[in-house]
Design a protein around this motif. Sequence first.
Motif, PDB file in Angstrom:
ATOM      1  N   HIS A  51      33.679  34.763  31.530  1.00  0.00           N
ATOM      2  CA  HIS A  51      33.556  32.669  31.766  1.00  0.00           C
ATOM      3  C   HIS A  51      33.567  32.309  30.628  1.00  0.00           C
ATOM      4  O   HIS A  51      33.253  31.070  30.281  1.00  0.00           O
ATOM      5  CB  HIS A  51      32.628  33.426  33.058  1.00  0.00           C
ATOM      6  N   ILE A  52      31.981  32.658  30.044  1.00  0.00           N
ATOM      7  CA  ILE A  52      31.917  32.438  29.193  1.00  0.00           C
ATOM      8  C   ILE A  52      32.697  31.744  27.626  1.00  0.00           C
ATOM      9  O   ILE A  52      32.952  30.662  27.790  1.00  0.00           O
ATOM     10  CB  ILE A  52      30.522  33.097  28.233  1.00  0.00           C
TER      11      ILE A  52
ATOM     12  N   HIS B   6      24.702  34.562  41.865  1.00  0.00           N
ATOM     13  CA  HIS B   6      24.038  33.996  40.899  1.00  0.00           C
ATOM     14  C   HIS B   6      23.108  33.360  42.200  1.00  0.00           C
ATOM     15  O   HIS B   6      21.846  32.846  42.398  1.00  0.00           O
ATOM     16  CB  HIS B   6      24.459  33.108  40.459  1.00  0.00           C
ATOM     17  N   GLU B   7      24.016  32.486  43.055  1.00  0.00           N
ATOM     18  CA  GLU B   7      22.871  31.641  44.536  1.00  0.00           C
ATOM     19  C   GLU B   7      22.058  32.705  44.496  1.00  0.00           C
ATOM     20  O   GLU B   7      20.933  32.068  45.025  1.00  0.00           O
ATOM     21  CB  GLU B   7      24.325  30.938  45.001  1.00  0.00           C
TER      22      GLU B   7
ATOM     23  N   ILE C 225      37.088  31.967  37.463  1.00  0.00           N
ATOM     24  CA  ILE C 225      35.963  32.736  37.343  1.00  0.00           C
ATOM     25  C   ILE C 225      34.658  32.525  38.117  1.00  0.00           C
ATOM     26  O   ILE C 225      34.356  33.223  38.469  1.00  0.00           O
ATOM     27  CB  ILE C 225      35.480  33.430  35.867  1.00  0.00           C
ATOM     28  N   TRP C 226      34.123  31.735  37.989  1.00  0.00           N
ATOM     29  CA  TRP C 226      32.824  30.808  38.595  1.00  0.00           C
ATOM     30  C   TRP C 226      32.475  30.697  40.291  1.00  0.00           C
ATOM     31  O   TRP C 226      32.728  31.116  40.697  1.00  0.00           O
ATOM     32  CB  TRP C 226      32.400  29.604  37.981  1.00  0.00           C
ATOM     33  N   LEU C 227      33.626  29.958  40.440  1.00  0.00           N
ATOM     34  CA  LEU C 227      34.258  29.458  41.768  1.00  0.00           C
ATOM     35  C   LEU C 227      34.580  30.647  42.552  1.00  0.00           C
ATOM     36  O   LEU C 227      34.470  31.104  43.437  1.00  0.00           O
ATOM     37  CB  LEU C 227      34.980  28.096  42.325  1.00  0.00           C
ATOM     38  N   GLY C 228      36.053  30.699  42.218  1.00  0.00           N
ATOM     39  CA  GLY C 228      36.662  32.080  43.199  1.00  0.00           C
ATOM     40  C   GLY C 228      36.711  33.292  42.483  1.00  0.00           C
ATOM     41  O   GLY C 228      36.985  33.875  43.805  1.00  0.00           O
ATOM     42  N   GLY C 229      35.924  33.801  41.879  1.00  0.00           N
ATOM     43  CA  GLY C 229      36.040  34.778  41.514  1.00  0.00           C
ATOM     44  C   GLY C 229      34.447  35.342  41.906  1.00  0.00           C
ATOM     45  O   GLY C 229      33.913  36.694  41.597  1.00  0.00           O
TER      46      GLY C 229
ATOM     47  N   GLY D  19      34.343  41.346  42.257  1.00  0.00           N
ATOM     48  CA  GLY D  19      35.064  42.469  41.844  1.00  0.00           C
ATOM     49  C   GLY D  19      34.858  43.080  41.121  1.00  0.00           C
ATOM     50  O   GLY D  19      34.616  43.987  40.431  1.00  0.00           O
ATOM     51  N   LEU D  20      33.424  43.739  41.163  1.00  0.00           N
ATOM     52  CA  LEU D  20      32.568  44.219  40.296  1.00  0.00           C
ATOM     53  C   LEU D  20      32.566  46.214  41.556  1.00  0.00           C
ATOM     54  O   LEU D  20      32.079  45.806  42.138  1.00  0.00           O
ATOM     55  CB  LEU D  20      30.781  43.989  40.284  1.00  0.00           C
ATOM     56  N   SER D  21      32.730  46.842  40.589  1.00  0.00           N
ATOM     57  CA  SER D  21      31.757  48.036  41.224  1.00  0.00           C
ATOM     58  C   SER D  21      30.789  48.326  41.507  1.00  0.00           C
ATOM     59  O   SER D  21      29.994  48.222  40.988  1.00  0.00           O
ATOM     60  CB  SER D  21      32.366  49.580  40.470  1.00  0.00           C
ATOM     61  N   VAL D  22      31.024  49.328  42.758  1.00  0.00           N
ATOM     62  CA  VAL D  22      28.996  49.357  42.903  1.00  0.00           C
ATOM     63  C   VAL D  22      29.016  50.673  43.356  1.00  0.00           C
ATOM     64  O   VAL D  22      29.833  51.776  43.404  1.00  0.00           O
ATOM     65  CB  VAL D  22      28.374  48.619  44.464  1.00  0.00           C
TER      66      VAL D  22
END
Length: 125
Positions: free
Chosen positions: A30-31, A55-56, A45-49, A107-110
Amino acid sequence: MNFHENLAMDLFDGTVTGSFNYALEPMLKHIAAWRAGDLDTARKIWLGGGLMALHEFVYAEWGRLHVRYKIATWLRGFIDSPLMRSPMPKPHKNEVETLAHLLEAAGLSVRDHSDIRTVADALPR
């Protein structure tokens, strides 16, 4: 709290956030998109990702911010326990479940879901 304002004003250097502990990969993408002027990709990335929703939730209750940082970092498998030292409060079951869902939606693994359930079931609602 002022993440995007700092990016927009080119004041991001030195910005501190616990978000990098659990969402480093999409945060860096994103950055990079933002700095390259590719705001369409940055928004995707921020909205759809899923980063905004993640973060909210993490930042919704300032009194639980660090508890949620630690839960999310544990869910990613980067630390051994989601519990903070006393006198900090324990995580709530719904925080663990919500963060697991939001991390995956981004999309992050847990951790394995059976491990998550075992820990979550031992926590207060």
